[in-house]
Design a protein around this motif. Structure first.
Motif, PDB file in Angstrom:
ATOM      1  N   MET A  70       0.844  -1.175   0.000  1.00  0.00           N
ATOM      2  CA  MET A  70       0.000   0.000   0.000  1.00  0.00           C
ATOM      3  C   MET A  70       0.896   1.247   0.000  1.00  0.00           C
ATOM      4  O   MET A  70       1.921   1.289   0.654  1.00  0.00           O
ATOM      5  CB  MET A  70      -0.906  -0.003   1.234  1.00  0.00           C
ATOM      6  CG  MET A  70      -1.831   1.179   1.202  1.00  0.00           C
ATOM      7  SD  MET A  70      -2.966   1.468   2.591  1.00  0.00           S
ATOM      8  CE  MET A  70      -3.366  -0.078   3.266  1.00  0.00           C
ATOM      9  N   THR A  71       0.479   2.256  -0.749  1.00  0.00           N
ATOM     10  CA  THR A  71       1.240   3.503  -0.793  1.00  0.00           C
ATOM     11  C   THR A  71       1.091   4.276   0.517  1.00  0.00           C
ATOM     12  O   THR A  71       0.149   4.051   1.277  1.00  0.00           O
ATOM     13  CB  THR A  71       0.779   4.397  -1.969  1.00  0.00           C
ATOM     14  OG1 THR A  71      -0.587   4.739  -1.778  1.00  0.00           O
ATOM     15  CG2 THR A  71       0.975   3.702  -3.304  1.00  0.00           C
ATOM     16  N   GLN A  72       2.030   5.157   0.761  1.00  0.00           N
ATOM     17  CA  GLN A  72       2.036   5.986   1.969  1.00  0.00           C
ATOM     18  C   GLN A  72       2.174   7.443   1.535  1.00  0.00           C
ATOM     19  O   GLN A  72       3.063   7.771   0.767  1.00  0.00           O
ATOM     20  CB  GLN A  72       3.218   5.595   2.853  1.00  0.00           C
ATOM     21  CG  GLN A  72       3.465   6.491   4.026  1.00  0.00           C
ATOM     22  CD  GLN A  72       2.529   6.198   5.176  1.00  0.00           C
ATOM     23  OE1 GLN A  72       2.122   5.067   5.379  1.00  0.00           O
ATOM     24  NE2 GLN A  72       2.205   7.212   5.934  1.00  0.00           N
ATOM     25  N   SER A  73       1.288   8.314   2.008  1.00  0.00           N
ATOM     26  CA  SER A  73       1.369   9.744   1.690  1.00  0.00           C
ATOM     27  C   SER A  73       1.975  10.503   2.857  1.00  0.00           C
ATOM     28  O   SER A  73       1.707  10.206   4.011  1.00  0.00           O
ATOM     29  CB  SER A  73      -0.014  10.318   1.381  1.00  0.00           C
ATOM     30  OG  SER A  73      -0.473   9.819   0.148  1.00  0.00           O
ATOM     31  N   VAL A  74       2.793  11.479   2.507  1.00  0.00           N
ATOM     32  CA  VAL A  74       3.400  12.391   3.465  1.00  0.00           C
ATOM     33  C   VAL A  74       2.948  13.788   3.058  1.00  0.00           C
ATOM     34  O   VAL A  74       3.041  14.146   1.878  1.00  0.00           O
ATOM     35  CB  VAL A  74       4.937  12.296   3.430  1.00  0.00           C
ATOM     36  CG1 VAL A  74       5.567  13.348   4.304  1.00  0.00           C
ATOM     37  CG2 VAL A  74       5.397  10.905   3.816  1.00  0.00           C
ATOM     38  N   GLU A  75       2.444  14.566   4.017  1.00  0.00           N
ATOM     39  CA  GLU A  75       1.985  15.925   3.714  1.00  0.00           C
ATOM     40  C   GLU A  75       2.633  16.913   4.673  1.00  0.00           C
ATOM     41  O   GLU A  75       2.748  16.633   5.867  1.00  0.00           O
ATOM     42  CB  GLU A  75       0.467  16.006   3.820  1.00  0.00           C
ATOM     43  CG  GLU A  75      -0.230  15.139   2.785  1.00  0.00           C
ATOM     44  CD  GLU A  75      -1.726  15.348   2.729  1.00  0.00           C
ATOM     45  OE1 GLU A  75      -2.161  16.512   2.869  1.00  0.00           O
ATOM     46  OE2 GLU A  75      -2.439  14.356   2.556  1.00  0.00           O
ATOM     47  N   VAL A  76       3.042  18.062   4.108  1.00  0.00           N
ATOM     48  CA  VAL A  76       3.691  19.113   4.886  1.00  0.00           C
ATOM     49  C   VAL A  76       3.205  20.461   4.369  1.00  0.00           C
ATOM     50  O   VAL A  76       3.060  20.653   3.156  1.00  0.00           O
ATOM     51  CB  VAL A  76       5.231  19.034   4.743  1.00  0.00           C
ATOM     52  CG1 VAL A  76       5.914  20.211   5.395  1.00  0.00           C
ATOM     53  CG2 VAL A  76       5.750  17.731   5.317  1.00  0.00           C
TER      54      VAL A  76
END
Length: 107
Positions: A1-7
């Motif tokens: 599964m993909t993993q999103s990182v948000e900043v």
């Protein structure tokens, strides 16, 4: 599964100036990323810079959404790189605003 990182990176430059600075600095992006980034492709869609990065034999997708007083960065990691999500988020928080610095190469 993909993993999103948000900043979110706050600035007081206005949308147009922030966009101009990001466009001027995008070529130095691999220098600021952990790991071995082999290839960076980018294109603008309105005020969003769409990125595709080749890293460790994997494709990493990114969006840099330029807003009036902030830049919202989203990085989508493939399953094999999801383990590095924390390190990538920390690096973005620490060095992401370098994309908003004035390009001084002409000085």
């Amino acid at each position: 599964m993909t993993q999103s990182v948000e900043v979110d990176l706050n600035h007081n430059l206005g949308r147009e100036e922030a966009r101009r600075r990001i466009a001027g600095n995008i070529g130095s992006l691999p220098e600021h990323l952990p790991g071995n980034v082999a290839d960076v492709a980018h294109r603008w869609e309105g005020d969003t810079l769409k990125l595709t990065l080749g890293a460790m034999g994997q494709e990493v997708l990114g969006d840099i959404d330029v807003r009036e007083d902030s830049v919202h960065v989203t990085v989508t990691l493939p399953p094999m790189l999801a383990l590095f999500a924390g390190a990538i988020q920390a690096a973005l928080n620490r060095k992401g605003s370098d994309l908003l610095l004035e390009d001084r190469s002409d000085d």
